[in-house]
Design an enzyme around this catalytic site. Structure first.
Site, PDB file in Angstrom:
ATOM      1  CG  ASP A 177     -11.115   8.645   6.354  1.00 33.63           C
ATOM      2  OD1 ASP A 177     -12.331   8.383   6.396  1.00 33.63           O
ATOM      3  OD2 ASP A 177     -10.360   8.283   5.432  1.00 33.63           O
ATOM      4  CG  HIS A 223      -5.975  10.423   5.599  1.00 32.97           C
ATOM      5  ND1 HIS A 223      -5.727   9.073   5.454  1.00 32.97           N
ATOM      6  CD2 HIS A 223      -7.330  10.551   5.585  1.00 32.97           C
ATOM      7  CE1 HIS A 223      -6.872   8.417   5.362  1.00 32.97           C
ATOM      8  NE2 HIS A 223      -7.853   9.295   5.426  1.00 32.97           N
ATOM      9  CB  CYS A 328      -1.481   5.550   8.115  1.00 39.42           C
ATOM     10  SG  CYS A 328      -1.293   6.977   7.067  1.00 39.42           S
TER      11      CYS A 328
END
Length: 343
Positions: A177, A223, A328
Site C-alpha cells: 500500500d 501503514h 490517509c
C-alpha cells in the site's frame, strides 16, 4: 510542467486530493480482510443499518467539506475523485470481492517527485480502488507526470501469512500500500508489514532507480501514518505505545522526537472499529510550520505548538469507523521545494 511534484510530507502544500465517502460499501470478510483488520470472530454477521450508513457518509462528506475550505482558504488546490458505484462486485479466476470505497488516495497512489504510482494492494476489496481517480491521473499525465502501475497481483490465499505475534504478506509477488511509505527526499522508508513485502520494496527500488534510496523497516503491522511522521527535517512525531528510540530507523534516530500520548477516542459508528485510537495522530501538513489536526486531538495540538508548529483544527468524526485519518484520506500531489537529501 507536471502538476505532480512532491518529494516529502512537509514542504508547503499546493495541490491535494481528498477522498470521498460516497459509494462506501463494507467488503466481505474474506481472508484478506481478516489479515489486515483482525476483526472479531463474528464480523461476517455484521449488518449496517441503512440509516447509519447514510449518516456516516453524510458526516464524513461534511468533514471533507470543512477540510477542503480550510485548504482552499490557505491557497491549496483541492481535487476530488469521481464517486464510486456502491456495492460494485468483481471477480478474478480465484476469488471474488466487492469494491469498498474511494476514501483514501494515500493508500492506493504513491507520489514520488513527478511520478504517481498505482500501488499493488494486498486487500482484495481494494483491487480496483484507483478507478475513481483515473480522470485525475489522466489530467496529471497530460501535464507531464509519469504515471505508472505496479504489476497487478493475483492474491492467492497463500499471500496471507501468519507468524507468532504478527501477520505478513508472502513474497509471491510485489505488494504494498502506498501508505507504507515515509518519504524524505532522496530517501524512502518502506514498512514491511501485512500490507507490504520485500518484493514490493525491491520493485520500487528498481523502478525509481539510483536517484532514490529505499530503506526497509518494520515499525508497525500496516501503514506508518499512525506510528510515525516526519514533521520537517530534524523533527519526528512518534507513537509512544508502539515505538521506542531504538525502533526508529537508524538514519532518523538522532532527530528530535515528539512522543504522542494515546489520542482522544472518536468512537465508531459500526459494530467494530476499523482503526485504533492512534488514527488521531494521522495528520496532514500544509507546510513545515502548519499542520491540519483532528479537532478533538487537543493534547497533540498543544505538543505541536510547543515546537513552533501551528495546529489547524478540523472536524474529523469517522476515522475509526472506516479506518483512515486525515493523512490517509488525502494525497499531496504538489508541494513547493526541490528534491533534496535530508540525511
Amino acid at each position: 510542467m507536471s502538476l505532480i511534484s512532491s518529494n516529502n510530507d512537509w514542504d508547503p502544500l499546493e495541490e491535494v486530493i481528498l477522498g470521498t465517502a460516497q459509494g462506501l460499501t463494507l467488503p466481505p470478510v474474506d481472508v484478506s480482510l481478516r489479515h489486515f483488520f483482525e476483526p472479531p470472530a463474528d464480523a461476517a454477521s455484521e449488518r449496517i443499518d441503512a440509516d447509519v450508513m447514510r449518516r456516516v457518509v453524510d458526516e464524513a462528506e461534511e468533514d471533507f467539506a470543512d477540510a477542503a475550505k480550510i485548504l482552499t482558504d490557505a491557497g491549496v488546490t483541492v481535487r476530488r475523485p469521481e464517486p464510486p458505484v456502491a456495492d460494485r462486485r468483481y471477480a478474478s479466476p480465484d476469488w471474488e470481492s466487492v469494491a469498498s470505497h474511494a476514501l483514501m488516495p494515500r493508500d492506493c497512489l504513491l507520489v514520488v517527485g513527478d511520478h504517481v504510482i498505482e500501488a499493488p494492494m494486498a486487500a482484495r476489496s481494494r483491487y480496483f480502488e484507483t478507478g475513481p481517480f483515473r480522470s485525475l491521473l489522466r489530467e496529471y499525465f497530460d501535464s507531464g507526470a509519469v504515471w505508472l502501475s505496479a504489476p497487478k497481483p493475483t492474491l492467492p490465499d497463500e499471500t496471507y501469512v501468519y507468524e507468532p505475534g504478527r501477520s505478513l504478506v508472502g513474497e509471491i509477488e510485489p505488494l504494498f500500500d502506498a501508505a507504507n511509505m515515509l518519504r524524505c527526499g532522496h530517501d524512502i522508508f518502506f514498512n514491511v508489514s501485512n500490507t507490504g513485502n520485500r518484493f514490493g520494496a525491491e520493485w520500487l527500488r528498481r523502478v525509481l532507480g539510483p536517484q532514490f534510496r529505499v530503506h526497509e523497516m518494520s515499525l508497525c503491522t500496516d501503514h506508518v501514518g499512525t506510528t510515525i511522521h516526519i514533521l520537517r527535517p530534524g523533527l519526528l512525531l512518534a507513537n509512544s505505545e508502539r515505538l521506542t528510540p531504538e525502533l526508529i530507523p537508524e538514519q532518523l534516530r538522532s532527530w528530535k522526537t515528539i512522543w504522542v500520548d494515546p489520542p482522544e477516542d472518536d468512537g465508531y459508528a459500526f459494530a467494530w472499529p476499523r482503526a485504533s485510537v492512534w488514527v488521531g495522530m494521522n495528520i496532514l501538513a500544509l507546510g513545515p510550520d502548519r499542520i491540519l489536526v483532528p479537532s478533538n486531538q487537543t493534547r497533540l495540538a498543544r505538543q505541536l505548538e510547543e515546537v513552533g508548529i501551528e495546529p489547524i483544527l478540523t472536524r474529523f468524526r469517522h476515522g475509526r469507523t472506516f479506518g483512515g485519518g486525515l493523512h490517509c484520506c488525502s494525497l499531496d500531489v504538489r508541494r513547493t521545494g526541490e528534491l533534496a537529501d535530508y540525511l
